[in-house]
Motif scaffolding. Structure first.
Motif, PDB file in Angstrom:
ATOM      1  N   GLY A  16       0.966  -1.376   0.004  1.00 46.83           N
ATOM      2  CA  GLY A  16       0.185  -0.060  -0.189  1.00 46.83           C
ATOM      3  C   GLY A  16       0.839   1.445  -0.059  1.00 46.83           C
ATOM      4  O   GLY A  16       2.069   1.230  -0.243  1.00 46.83           O
ATOM      5  N   PRO A  17       0.163   2.433   0.187  1.00 50.40           N
ATOM      6  CA  PRO A  17      -1.159   2.495   0.108  1.00 50.40           C
ATOM      7  C   PRO A  17      -1.955   2.540  -0.894  1.00 50.40           C
ATOM      8  O   PRO A  17      -1.438   3.221  -2.025  1.00 50.40           O
ATOM      9  CB  PRO A  17      -1.316   3.868   0.982  1.00 50.40           C
ATOM     10  CG  PRO A  17      -0.194   4.646   0.564  1.00 50.40           C
ATOM     11  CD  PRO A  17       1.015   3.651   0.420  1.00 50.40           C
ATOM     12  N   GLY A  18      -3.101   1.864  -1.285  1.00 46.48           N
ATOM     13  CA  GLY A  18      -3.756   1.833  -2.553  1.00 46.48           C
ATOM     14  C   GLY A  18      -2.952   1.240  -3.792  1.00 46.48           C
ATOM     15  O   GLY A  18      -2.989   1.366  -4.836  1.00 46.48           O
ATOM     16  N   GLY A  19      -2.166   0.227  -3.283  1.00 42.40           N
ATOM     17  CA  GLY A  19      -1.091  -0.582  -4.366  1.00 42.40           C
ATOM     18  C   GLY A  19      -0.064   0.363  -4.892  1.00 42.40           C
ATOM     19  O   GLY A  19       0.705  -0.067  -5.839  1.00 42.40           O
ATOM     20  N   ALA A  20       0.323   1.368  -4.103  1.00 40.22           N
ATOM     21  CA  ALA A  20       1.096   2.416  -4.610  1.00 40.22           C
ATOM     22  C   ALA A  20       2.336   1.776  -4.558  1.00 40.22           C
ATOM     23  O   ALA A  20       3.705   2.095  -5.335  1.00 40.22           O
ATOM     24  CB  ALA A  20       1.212   3.579  -3.587  1.00 40.22           C
ATOM     25  N   THR A  21       2.846   0.686  -3.727  1.00 37.37           N
ATOM     26  CA  THR A  21       4.032  -0.073  -3.762  1.00 37.37           C
ATOM     27  C   THR A  21       4.098  -1.510  -3.756  1.00 37.37           C
ATOM     28  O   THR A  21       4.977  -2.426  -3.758  1.00 37.37           O
ATOM     29  CB  THR A  21       4.873   0.399  -2.148  1.00 37.37           C
ATOM     30  OG1 THR A  21       3.915  -0.327  -1.277  1.00 37.37           O
ATOM     31  CG2 THR A  21       5.058   1.655  -1.738  1.00 37.37           C
ATOM     32  N   ASN A  22       3.038  -1.997  -4.621  1.00 36.12           N
ATOM     33  CA  ASN A  22       2.839  -3.270  -4.823  1.00 36.12           C
ATOM     34  C   ASN A  22       3.956  -3.915  -6.047  1.00 36.12           C
ATOM     35  O   ASN A  22       4.312  -2.936  -7.008  1.00 36.12           O
ATOM     36  CB  ASN A  22       1.230  -3.614  -5.382  1.00 36.12           C
ATOM     37  CG  ASN A  22       1.147  -5.111  -5.201  1.00 36.12           C
ATOM     38  OD1 ASN A  22       1.706  -5.879  -4.469  1.00 36.12           O
ATOM     39  ND2 ASN A  22      -0.066  -5.312  -5.891  1.00 36.12           N
ATOM     40  N   PHE A  51       2.190  -9.156  -4.959  1.00 39.54           N
ATOM     41  CA  PHE A  51       0.815  -9.218  -5.761  1.00 39.54           C
ATOM     42  C   PHE A  51       0.580 -10.899  -5.740  1.00 39.54           C
ATOM     43  O   PHE A  51      -0.362 -11.236  -5.451  1.00 39.54           O
ATOM     44  CB  PHE A  51       0.973  -8.749  -6.984  1.00 39.54           C
ATOM     45  CG  PHE A  51      -0.020  -8.866  -7.845  1.00 39.54           C
ATOM     46  CD1 PHE A  51      -1.311  -8.396  -7.244  1.00 39.54           C
ATOM     47  CD2 PHE A  51      -0.389  -8.809  -9.123  1.00 39.54           C
ATOM     48  CE1 PHE A  51      -2.661  -8.682  -7.833  1.00 39.54           C
ATOM     49  CE2 PHE A  51      -1.339  -8.963  -9.927  1.00 39.54           C
ATOM     50  CZ  PHE A  51      -2.504  -8.802  -9.327  1.00 39.54           C
ATOM     51  N   SER A  52       1.505 -11.716  -6.252  1.00 34.32           N
ATOM     52  CA  SER A  52       1.409 -13.122  -6.207  1.00 34.32           C
ATOM     53  C   SER A  52       1.348 -13.635  -4.852  1.00 34.32           C
ATOM     54  O   SER A  52       0.208 -14.547  -4.748  1.00 34.32           O
ATOM     55  CB  SER A  52       2.540 -13.859  -6.819  1.00 34.32           C
ATOM     56  OG  SER A  52       2.578 -15.189  -6.703  1.00 34.32           O
ATOM     57  N   GLN A  93      -6.836 -17.256  -4.916  1.00 35.84           N
ATOM     58  CA  GLN A  93      -6.813 -17.478  -6.193  1.00 35.84           C
ATOM     59  C   GLN A  93      -5.457 -18.114  -6.656  1.00 35.84           C
ATOM     60  O   GLN A  93      -4.675 -17.407  -7.134  1.00 35.84           O
ATOM     61  CB  GLN A  93      -7.058 -16.137  -7.055  1.00 35.84           C
ATOM     62  CG  GLN A  93      -8.550 -15.824  -6.794  1.00 35.84           C
ATOM     63  CD  GLN A  93      -8.690 -14.230  -7.616  1.00 35.84           C
ATOM     64  OE1 GLN A  93      -7.622 -13.936  -8.266  1.00 35.84           O
ATOM     65  NE2 GLN A  93      -9.603 -13.695  -7.392  1.00 35.84           N
ATOM     66  N   VAL A  94      -5.403 -19.465  -6.266  1.00 34.90           N
ATOM     67  CA  VAL A  94      -4.023 -20.107  -6.209  1.00 34.90           C
ATOM     68  C   VAL A  94      -3.550 -20.378  -7.820  1.00 34.90           C
ATOM     69  O   VAL A  94      -2.369 -19.886  -7.882  1.00 34.90           O
ATOM     70  CB  VAL A  94      -4.071 -21.592  -5.645  1.00 34.90           C
ATOM     71  CG1 VAL A  94      -2.968 -22.251  -5.842  1.00 34.90           C
ATOM     72  CG2 VAL A  94      -4.473 -21.267  -4.209  1.00 34.90           C
ATOM     73  N   GLY A  95      -4.319 -20.453  -8.525  1.00 34.40           N
ATOM     74  CA  GLY A  95      -4.274 -20.604 -10.194  1.00 34.40           C
ATOM     75  C   GLY A  95      -3.702 -19.373 -10.472  1.00 34.40           C
ATOM     76  O   GLY A  95      -2.651 -19.328 -11.480  1.00 34.40           O
ATOM     77  N   TYR A  96      -4.435 -18.405 -10.489  1.00 31.23           N
ATOM     78  CA  TYR A  96      -3.965 -16.975 -10.863  1.00 31.23           C
ATOM     79  C   TYR A  96      -2.461 -16.377 -10.097  1.00 31.23           C
ATOM     80  O   TYR A  96      -1.642 -15.904 -10.729  1.00 31.23           O
ATOM     81  CB  TYR A  96      -5.037 -16.056 -10.597  1.00 31.23           C
ATOM     82  CG  TYR A  96      -4.864 -14.563 -11.345  1.00 31.23           C
ATOM     83  CD1 TYR A  96      -4.773 -14.496 -12.659  1.00 31.23           C
ATOM     84  CD2 TYR A  96      -4.865 -13.431 -10.665  1.00 31.23           C
ATOM     85  CE1 TYR A  96      -4.536 -13.243 -13.252  1.00 31.23           C
ATOM     86  CE2 TYR A  96      -4.799 -12.272 -11.268  1.00 31.23           C
ATOM     87  CZ  TYR A  96      -4.656 -12.138 -12.743  1.00 31.23           C
ATOM     88  OH  TYR A  96      -4.635 -11.011 -13.415  1.00 31.23           O
ATOM     89  N   GLY A  97      -2.586 -16.738  -8.795  1.00 31.79           N
ATOM     90  CA  GLY A  97      -1.247 -16.398  -8.277  1.00 31.79           C
ATOM     91  C   GLY A  97      -0.012 -17.284  -8.787  1.00 31.79           C
ATOM     92  O   GLY A  97       1.096 -16.754  -8.946  1.00 31.79           O
ATOM     93  N   ALA A  98      -0.207 -18.567  -9.119  1.00 29.92           N
ATOM     94  CA  ALA A  98       0.988 -19.040  -9.755  1.00 29.92           C
ATOM     95  C   ALA A  98       1.183 -18.817 -11.175  1.00 29.92           C
ATOM     96  O   ALA A  98       2.307 -18.785 -11.487  1.00 29.92           O
ATOM     97  CB  ALA A  98       0.492 -20.752  -9.994  1.00 29.92           C
ATOM     98  N   ALA A  99       0.359 -18.249 -11.900  1.00 27.05           N
ATOM     99  CA  ALA A  99       0.578 -17.531 -13.256  1.00 27.05           C
ATOM    100  C   ALA A  99       1.366 -16.564 -12.889  1.00 27.05           C
ATOM    101  O   ALA A  99       2.254 -15.974 -13.898  1.00 27.05           O
ATOM    102  CB  ALA A  99      -0.865 -17.471 -14.164  1.00 27.05           C
ATOM    103  N   ILE A 100       1.262 -15.552 -12.007  1.00 29.26           N
ATOM    104  CA  ILE A 100       1.866 -14.215 -11.948  1.00 29.26           C
ATOM    105  C   ILE A 100       3.363 -14.798 -11.338  1.00 29.26           C
ATOM    106  O   ILE A 100       4.174 -14.135 -11.997  1.00 29.26           O
ATOM    107  CB  ILE A 100       1.445 -13.496 -10.728  1.00 29.26           C
ATOM    108  CG1 ILE A 100      -0.228 -12.965 -11.003  1.00 29.26           C
ATOM    109  CG2 ILE A 100       2.229 -12.496 -10.235  1.00 29.26           C
ATOM    110  CD1 ILE A 100      -0.845 -12.411  -9.678  1.00 29.26           C
TER     111      ILE A 100
END
Length: 324
Positions: A265-271, A276-277, A286-293
């Motif tokens: 954060g804040p608001g994804g400013a340092t993501n 993110f994964s 969301q394991v499949g989507y996290g694995a893709a990341i």
């Protein structure tokens, strides 16, 4: 040993030919036994989990139950995910903070410690200063992150209190809570953490530098900057390649500092992609989507490493060609 005796018709000259038998060669397979534990560990810790993660990235799965095959759906969604691309843009800022800036500062500081401090204050002073610069690399990132969160706190934080004490209270900020300052604050912390690594590597490289080149340049009237640019840099070019590649990879997979300081954060400013994964895996399940990341991030790092090594090899071959 084989001896061959040749005599002329009149029994004159005697010629002896000695052929020394070579000792038994060590079979190449013997080295494999020493490499086998490392190879097995590499496959068990790196290759197998990566293949499993890649397989999961083609599914829809919440971590329990049976995964449902989704094909390339996660990757198609990823390509259109603005949050994913924003995290990669933040990674580019981290590359600046963890690779570009520490490399430049490390070069200058290493040259100053080696060429000025060492001559005027002795090697013990150089060793103490080098250890001080390297200390952040030894500290656990969790400890360093907590300390910096105290320093950058909006209320009673050391930085804001210092600004207030010197009459610059108007510059006080919520350094980690304001979206306009959070990313730059994290970058500043990472510069502090990272600078010791290139410094130590460059000082080690300067130990093998030819002192006669410095003496010749000094006799020719070259100042410190010209000696640094024309003598120091060419001699530690391999170390520069190593530091840039190593620090860039570390910047792309940075996680601990973001987790401790801002949690993205804040608001994804340092993501960043790794965080993110993590949140996609364990918070959104969301394991499949996290694995893709994480798969995309791994492929990007792998390609970058291979390209960096290729460029380094090509530069070294070109340099060898110029010498010959």
């Amino acid at each position: 040993m084989t001896v061959t005796v040749e005599r002329g018709e009149r029994g004159g000259r005697v010629t002896e030919k000695h052929q020394h038998a070579k000792g038994p060669r060590r079979p190449r397979d013997s080295y494999t036994l020493f490499l086998l534990p490392g190879i097995l560990a590499f496959f068990a810790i790196i290759i197998v989990p990566f293949l499993m993660n890649t397989g999961v990235s083609f599914t829809e799965w919440q971590g329990v139950g049976t995964p449902k095959w989704a094909g390339l759906a996660n990757y198609r969604e990823l390509m259109g995910d603005s949050e994913f691309w924003a995290s990669f843009r933040h990674s580019l800022f981290m590359v600046v903070a963890m690779a570009a800036v520490p490399t430049v500062l490390g070069l200058v500081l290493a040259a100053a410690l080696f060429g000025f401090v060492g001559k005027h204050f002795g090697t013990k002073t150089v060793a103490v200063l080098r250890a001080c610069f390297y200390l952040p690399q030894v500290l656990p990132i969790a400890v360093a992150g907590i300390v910096w969160s105290w320093i950058l706190a909006p209320e009673n934080g050391s930085l804001n209190e210092l600004l207030k004490a010197i009459g610059l209270g108007g510059l006080q900020q919520d350094w980690l809570g304001d979206p306009d300052f959070a990313l730059y604050s994290v970058m500043g912390v990472m510069v502090w953490v990272q600078i010791g690594f290139p410094l130590v590597i460059f000082m080690a490289g300067l130990q093998r530098a030819d002192p006669q080149l410095y003496e010749a340049a000094e006799l020719d009237g070259a100042g410190w900057w010209r000696r640094f640019w024309h003598v120091t840099l060419p001699q530690i070019r391999p170390e520069i390649y190593v530091v840039l590649l190593w620090c860039t990879i570390a910047a792309l997979k940075v996680f601990g500092a973001v987790y401790v300081l801002t949690k993205g954060g804040p608001g994804g400013a340092t993501n960043v992609p790794s965080y993110f994964s993590f949140t996609t895996f364990f918070e959104k399940t969301q394991v499949g989507y996290g694995a893709a990341i994480s798969t995309v991030l791994t492929v990007v790092i792998l390609v970058l490493a291979l390209v960096g090594l290729k460029l380094q090899t090509r530069a070294e071959d070109a340099e060898e060609g110029l010498r010959t």
